[in-house]
Every structure is written in structure tokens, then in C-alpha cells.
Scaffold this active site. Structure first.
Site, PDB file in Angstrom:
ATOM      1  CE  LYS A  24     -44.811 -78.507  36.674  1.00  0.00           C
ATOM      2  NZ  LYS A  24     -44.148 -79.669  36.211  1.00  0.00           N
ATOM      3  CG  HIS A  31     -40.238 -80.022  40.323  1.00  0.00           C
ATOM      4  ND1 HIS A  31     -41.380 -79.613  40.936  1.00  0.00           N
ATOM      5  CD2 HIS A  31     -40.638 -80.752  39.254  1.00  0.00           C
ATOM      6  CE1 HIS A  31     -42.435 -80.068  40.276  1.00  0.00           C
ATOM      7  NE2 HIS A  31     -42.004 -80.760  39.246  1.00  0.00           N
TER       8      HIS A  31
HETATM    9  C1  BG6 Z   1     -43.449 -83.112  36.925  1.00  0.00           C
HETATM   10  C2  BG6 Z   1     -43.036 -82.868  35.504  1.00  0.00           C
HETATM   11  O1  BG6 Z   1     -43.714 -81.902  37.572  1.00  0.00           O
HETATM   12  O2  BG6 Z   1     -42.387 -83.774  37.600  1.00  0.00           O
HETATM   13  C3  BG6 Z   1     -42.696 -84.179  34.815  1.00  0.00           C
HETATM   14  O3  BG6 Z   1     -44.105 -82.239  34.804  1.00  0.00           O
HETATM   15  C4  BG6 Z   1     -41.640 -84.909  35.611  1.00  0.00           C
HETATM   16  O4  BG6 Z   1     -42.238 -83.952  33.494  1.00  0.00           O
HETATM   17  C5  BG6 Z   1     -42.067 -85.040  37.062  1.00  0.00           C
HETATM   18  O5  BG6 Z   1     -41.480 -86.195  35.031  1.00  0.00           O
HETATM   19  C6  BG6 Z   1     -40.954 -85.620  37.902  1.00  0.00           C
HETATM   20  O6  BG6 Z   1     -41.444 -85.916  39.159  1.00  0.00           O
HETATM   21  P1  BG6 Z   1     -40.775 -87.042  40.045  1.00  0.00           P
HETATM   22  O7  BG6 Z   1     -41.511 -86.959  41.339  1.00  0.00           O
HETATM   23  O8  BG6 Z   1     -40.959 -88.333  39.305  1.00  0.00           O
HETATM   24  O9  BG6 Z   1     -39.327 -86.671  40.145  1.00  0.00           O
END
Ligand code: BG6
Length: 660
Positions: free
Chosen positions: A175, A267
Site C-alpha cells: 500500500k 485498514h
Molecule cells: C500503516 C500506516 O499502514 O499502518 C501507519 O501507514 C500506521 O501510519 C500503521 O502507523 C499501523 O499499523 P499497526 O499494525 O501498528 O496497527
């Protein structure tokens, strides 16, 4: 305080055993990583390959070719990876034998992605490694590079003849897939001009998380929930992704992105689709992806007026000390961020799913950086039972049942309901049942990329996003982005680092007569001095009873003369306790408690309490407080001491514990 060995009747822990390991290893292949000298490779991809190898899940017929501009050689690449794995592996103990074998299969080709000679060299290297390792002519390309390279790489690989061969060819794309609807469509066209959709694996690393995958298992393997999964029984759904981290060194990327592009469009919408989609016909990848796409297509595309009504944005400001000195910088002072940046680091929105199942059920989403805690949760709040039945009993109101999916850092599922308080009178107390992953399974900590690499090697696209799904998600996000671009924010920065986010987010949901359900952890509560040494059972009871309240600087939290039935805890902020002529009697800060006098003595408030900073407060109702104290008389003593010290008030603890 409580006997730790005594059975804790408040929640039941489930116990299970790890399933026997019947999984075959990854399919043989040569994996080519574009951007092999970057962060993703060392932090996630290589540790994931190492985990697969440790678990006997990496095929012996595997080799990796890293490629990037950095002038490394195979030797120096291996040396670098060997250093990095010590920092980034996720297992308790490091196994040098497994690693040595794995790294001996790593190779490196240096060069620019726009240089055709690089692709010719790669071709020779892949052919050689395929023969050496017996990889069956299967090639997996991993694009761990900036999105601007995706289209060009697809074309170059095609033109260099990589499509030909007896084995499979698959491409994993990181992504972000596009920066808006138009660019995502263009990118899909560019990619699909050279490769088939079933060869493209678009990563969303949230889909690699066990707890996210479990949403499907939970919904579709348990008969008791699906009948309730609709507008008849569910009042609202909340998705919360709080991050305690700020933008750190990623300001350059983030300032052109913001939280809607960075977290929501991908997400959060993926989790939304899993939670709300219709029941698929099977667990076949396209059966699931069709339902996800249908769900996202049912999410209402907002008009500018609807965006103004249903979405709120925020940007974090600095953390200051009392003298106004900056303790930690605000977003606009972060590295590589424009000094007058309008980029949102926080967003909250109410979405409408216009289909038969969900029509009228508000779906709330919120996410932000530099917040008070790290935690991702999904809260499914059910409609309340009719209160009328309890009319002639001491029960004055009923709380809703909640099903909470704890995605991270705590991983588990919780059900909240009411139970009768033991005793002759009919009293209710909110209680919970909890399943913690760590209690039931022994699984080691994975990066989330293991399952993605494993699934891709087997041609299973379930965990990857399809082109139409990505576009459907952009279609929902686009009106929000457009309206915000057209209407510059006037109040940025509008939340303090380490706080709960902008007040507007609380107002957004309060307009609907609801509030965010804050998942408070024992860890957070222990930061409050009063709770520091309390036992887990007690804290669990307090947590179940707390509600959150945000108060803006200048607002009166308590008014002299009012009858007070609540106690306040300052999670973050500052208030002044003011005497009759406005004189400041006391200044209270993070971790302090106030409002206890009215609660302790059931008499009108004897002072004004005014917020002198934006405040995030926890509120504990007197009824809940008394109930908790009855179970934990030691804590009543602690509160009594506060009252004595502050106001020289003598409080009889038995009054305190009387049911209200
Ligand atoms: C990433 C984002 O896709 O996901 C980040 O670019 C974010 O900004 C991260 O901090 C969060 O991932 P996780 O797995 O720590 O919740």
C-alpha cells in the site's frame, strides 16, 4: 487486595490447545524483492520469512533476490540482513542454524528500475536460482517500493519477458494503492494492462493480523451470533484505531496523506467489510472478496453537506508544560511537515450502510496519531433490553450489551452484560466474559506478513485486496477528502498530543445520543496514583463503570451548588478548583481526582471546577462507586484520605458504601 488464587467469578477464561500443525510449506519459488534495501524488507519481510523457516513452513525450494538502487553485493546484502534480523526478529530465541540456511539463499542485484539491463541481469539470476533450488519456475515479485514505481515495474517485467514460463508469476504490491479514486483507477489500468487480476496481490497488512482474520471465523463458525447480526439487534458499531505514536520520521509521506488515506480507506474499511459483509457462499477467495466489495459498495457516498455533518478531522498540537514551554512538538513542527499543514492526523466519521441488513445502524470510525494509547478495537453495541420490567425495582437503567473485538495490542474478545449483585436486593452490575488469545493459544508473535507470503505462494488471494475493492473503498473516502480539501480547517491544531483527540469527535457521536466506548486498560488506570497499587479485579470493576467525557478549555465541569453524583478523574488536562469569589483554591492535573466531596457526603458541590486546558476525563457515577467500594473497602480508605487531606473532611466509610 483480593486473593489472586481465589476464582475470579467476574470473567471466565477459555482454554484451548494449539491445533496440530498440518500445514504444508510454502510453494517452491524464487522471490524477487524490489526495494530490498528499504525498511519494509528488514523490519517485516525478512523476519516473516525467518518465522516461516523456524516453523518448518518455508519450502526448501526457495531463494530470494533483493534488488534496489543501493550498490550492495550479495555478500554485503547478507551481512546487512544478518545484522538487521537480530533487531527485528520476533521470536523469544534466535536460531542461528535456521538463519544461516535462510540467508545463504539470499542474493542481490543492484540497479535502477528504469534500466532495462537490470531486468536482463535479474532474468539470468532467477533462471540460475530456479535450477539450483528446484523452484519449479515459479516467481513471486514483491514491490516494496513507493507507489509511483508500481506501474513502470509491471510494464518493465512484462517487456523483459517475465510473463513467459511454465511456472506461476505473482506480484505482491504494498500500500498505498493510489492516493485517490482517480489515481487508484489509473494504477489498476496500468497494472492490469500487463498482468491478470489473479496475479496481483494487493497487501493490506491488517488482513494479516490473526485477530482480524478471526472476525470471519468468529462470525461464521459460531451459530449464536449471526442471527443477531443486523439492524434488529445491533444499535451501533464503533471502530477505533488509536495510535500513541506520532508521525516520527515519516512526515514527508504523511503530510501528503493524512489519516483518511493512511488508515481509514484501507485498514479500517477492510475491517468494516469483514464485520458487516453478508455471509459468503464459501471460504473461496472470490466468494469472500465479492461480499466485501458488495458491502463497501453499499456504504453511502456523502454529499459535501453530509461530510460536514458526519465527519470530523483533527491535527495534534504540541504538549506544553505549565509555563507554556513545548515538551513535545505539534504536528506542524515535525520533520518534513509544512509549517501551516492542513493534513489531518485524526479523523472520526459516521458511515451509513444502505442495505437491508444495516440500514439505520450508525457505524462510527475514528483513528488518529499521538493519542493517549495504542489500541485497536471494534465495539458492537446491542440494543438495550426494555427497562420497564425493572420499574418497581432499585434498578434505574440498563446498560447495553457489548461485544468487543480487541484487535491489538491486547488480542481477544469480550462480552459485556449485566449480572445480579449477590444479596437480598435486586441490583445489577455490568460484568464481562473475556477470551484472551494468549490464554488459549501458544502461538508465537508473528509480524502478520508470514500468512500473506504463505497464502500468496499457494495462490490464495483471500487476504489480499482486489482492484474493485480498492476502488470501492476510495469511492467512500473521496467525498470526505474532497470536501476537506475545499474547506480549510480553521481550528488546527485542535487536540493535544497524548489526549483523546478533538472534542468535535465526541460531539459527532453525542449528536446521536451515543458516546464512544473507550476501552480503558488496567495499564492506563495504573498511571493514576490512586489506582497504582490496586489489584486487577478491582481495576476491572472500575474499568467497566467508567465513562469518558471531554471538556474544552474554559468550560465549567462542576458548578457550586449543584447536586453532584459523579467523581472525575483527569486522564489529561488541567482544572482549577475555584472559591466563591473566583479565587483559585487548587490546580489539578493528569492523574488527579475531583468531585469526591459531593459524592462522599451527598451534599451540593462546594466549589466551581473549571477546565484551564482541554481535558479528557473519566467519570464514575456515585452508584457505581458505592457498589465498587462495598467490594473493596480498602479503596474507600484511600478516598477518605484524599478528602481529609484536601478539605479536612471526616467521612464515615459506611455512608460511602450505602447503596444509592
Ligand atoms: C500503516 C500506516 O499502514 O499502518 C501507519 O501507514 C500506521 O501510519 C500503521 O502507523 C499501523 O499499523 P499497526 O499494525 O501498528 O496497527
Amino acid at each position: 487486595m483480593a486473593d489472586r488464587d481465589a476464582p475470579t467469578s467476574q470473567f471466565f477464561r477459555s482454554h484451548g490447545a494449539d491445533a496440530p500443525d498440518e500445514n504444508p510449506p510454502t510453494h517452491p519459488c524464487v522471490m524477487v524483492v524490489f526495494g530490498a534495501s528499504g525498511d519494509l524488507t528488514k523490519r517485516l519481510l525478512v523476519p516473516a520469512l525467518y518465522n516461516l523457516a523456524c516453523d518448518g513452513l518455508l519450502s526448501p525450494h526457495f531463494a530470494l533476490v533483493g534488488t534496489a538502487m543501493d550498490g550492495l553485493t550479495t555478500e554485503s546484502f547478507r551481512t546487512r540482513m544478518t545484522e538487521d534480523i537480530q533487531r527485528f526478529h520476533t521470536r523469544k530465541e534466535f536460531d542461528p542454524y535456521v538463519w544461516d540456511d535462510l540467508v545463504s539463499r539470499f542474493h542481490y542485484v543492484a540497479g535502477s528500475f528504469s534500466d532495462p539491463a537490470v531486468f536482463a541481469t535479474l532474468k539470468g539470476e532467477i533462471r540460475r536460482l530456479d535450477l539450483e533450488h528446484g523452484a519449479g519456475d515459479n516467481v513471486l515479485f514483491y514491490f516494496a517500493v513507493a507507489p509511483k514505481f508500481f506501474g513502470g515495474l509491471c510494464r518493465s517485467l512484462h517487456e523483459a519477458g517475465f510473463k513467459e514460463g511454465a511456472g506461476w508469476r505473482r506480484i505482491i504490491v504494498e500500500k498505498p494503492f493510489g492516493t485517490d479514486l482517480t489515481s487508484a483507477r489509473r494504477l489498476n489500468e496500468e497494472v492490469l494492462a500487463h498482468w491478470r487480476e489473479d496475479q496481483i496481490y494487493r497487501v493490506d497488512h491488517y488482513l494479516g493480523k490473526e485477530t482480524v482474520q478471526n472476525l470471519l471465523a468468529f462470525r461464521f463458525s459460531n451459530g449464536m451470533f449471526e442471527p443477531l447480526w443486523n439492524k434488529n439487534y445491533i444499535d451501533n458499531i464503533q471502530f477505533n484505531v488509536s495510535e500513541a505514536v506520532d508521525v516520527g520520521s515519516r512526515g514527508g509521506y504523511y503530510d501528503g496523506s493524512g489519516v483518511v488515506r493512511d488508515m481509514m480507506q484501507n485498514h479500517m474499511f477492510q475491517m468494516l467489510a469483514y464485520l458487516c459483509m453478508e455471509v459468503p457462499g464459501s471460504f473461496e477467495p472470490d466468494a469472500i472478496r465479492n461480499e466485501k466489495a458488495k458491502l463497501l459498495e453499499s456504504v453511502r457516498e456523502y454529499t459535501p453537506e453530509e461530510v460536514a455533518r458526519y465527519a470530523v478531522r483533527g491535527q495534534y498540537g504540541p504538549l506544553l508544560d505549565d509555563a507554556g514551554h513545548v515538551l513535545s512538538p505539534g504536528y506542524r513542527d515535525e520533520k518534513d511537515v509544512a509549517p501551516n499543514s492542513r493534513t489531518e492526523t485524526y479523523a472520526a466519521a459516521r458511515l451509513h450502510i444502505d442495505n437491508w441488513r444495516w440500514e439505520g445502524v450508525p457505524v462510527y470510525l475514528r483513528s488518529g496519531k499521538a493519542l493517549w494509547k495504542r489500541g485497536t478495537e471494534i465495539i458492537v453495541e446491542f440494543k438495550k433490553a426494555p427497562e420497564v420490567l425493572f420499574k418497581k425495582t432499585p434498578v434505574t437503567s440498563l446498560g447495553p450489551n457489548r461485544l468487543i473485538f480487541h484487535i491489538q495490542p491486547h488480542q481477544g474478545i469480550e462480552i459485556q452484560f449485566q449480572a445480579k449483585i449477590p444479596g437480598p436486593r435486586l441490583g445489577l452490575q455490568p460484568v464481562n466474559m473475556r477470551f484472551g488469545y494468549g490464554d488459549a493459544f501458544k502461538a508465537s508473535r508473528y509480524t502478520g506478513y508470514e500468512v500473506m507470503l504463505y497464502a500468496c505462494s499457494h495462490g490464495d488471494a483471500t487476504l489480499f485486496s482486489r482492484g474493485d475493492l480498492v476502488e470501492a473503498a476510495w469511492r467512500v473516502a473521496q467525498p470526505i477528502l474532497d470536501h476537506w480539501a475545499d474547506t480549510p480547517p480553521e481550528d488546527f491544531p485542535n487536540y493535544t498530543r497524548g489526549g483523546w483527540g478533538p472534542k468535535g469527535a465526541a460531539t459527532l457521536i453525542a449528536k446521536d445520543g451515543r458516546r464512544w466506548h473507550e476501552v480503558v486498560t488496567e495499564e492506563v488506570l495504573r498511571k493514576v496514583p490512586l489506582f497504582k497499587d490496586c489489584d486487577d479485579l478491582f481495576l476491572e470493576q472500575v474499568i467497566m463503570s467508567l465513562r469518558s467525557k471531554q471538556v474544552a478549555k474554559g468550560e465549567l465541569v462542576i458548578r457550586r451548588g449543584d447536586i453532584g453524583r459523579e467523581l472525575y478523574l483527569i486522564a489529561r488536562g488541567r482544572v482549577e478548583v475555584q472559591g466563591p469569589s473566583g479565587e483559585v483554591i487548587r490546580v489539578l492535573r493528569d492523574g488527579d481526582l475531583f468531585g469526591e466531596v459531593g459524592v462522599l457526603l451527598s451534599r451540593p458541590r462546594n466549589a466551581d471546577v473549571k477546565a484551564t486546558r482541554d481535558c479528557d476525563l473519566f467519570v464514575l457515577e456515585k452508584a457505581d462507586f458505592s457498589r465498587i467500594l462495598r467490594d473493596h473497602p480498602q479503596f474507600a480508605d484511600a478516598v477518605r484520605t484524599v478528602a481529609q487531606e484536601r478539605y479536612r473532611l471526616e467521612v464515615d466509610t459506611s455512608t460511602l458504601m450505602k447503596p444509592v
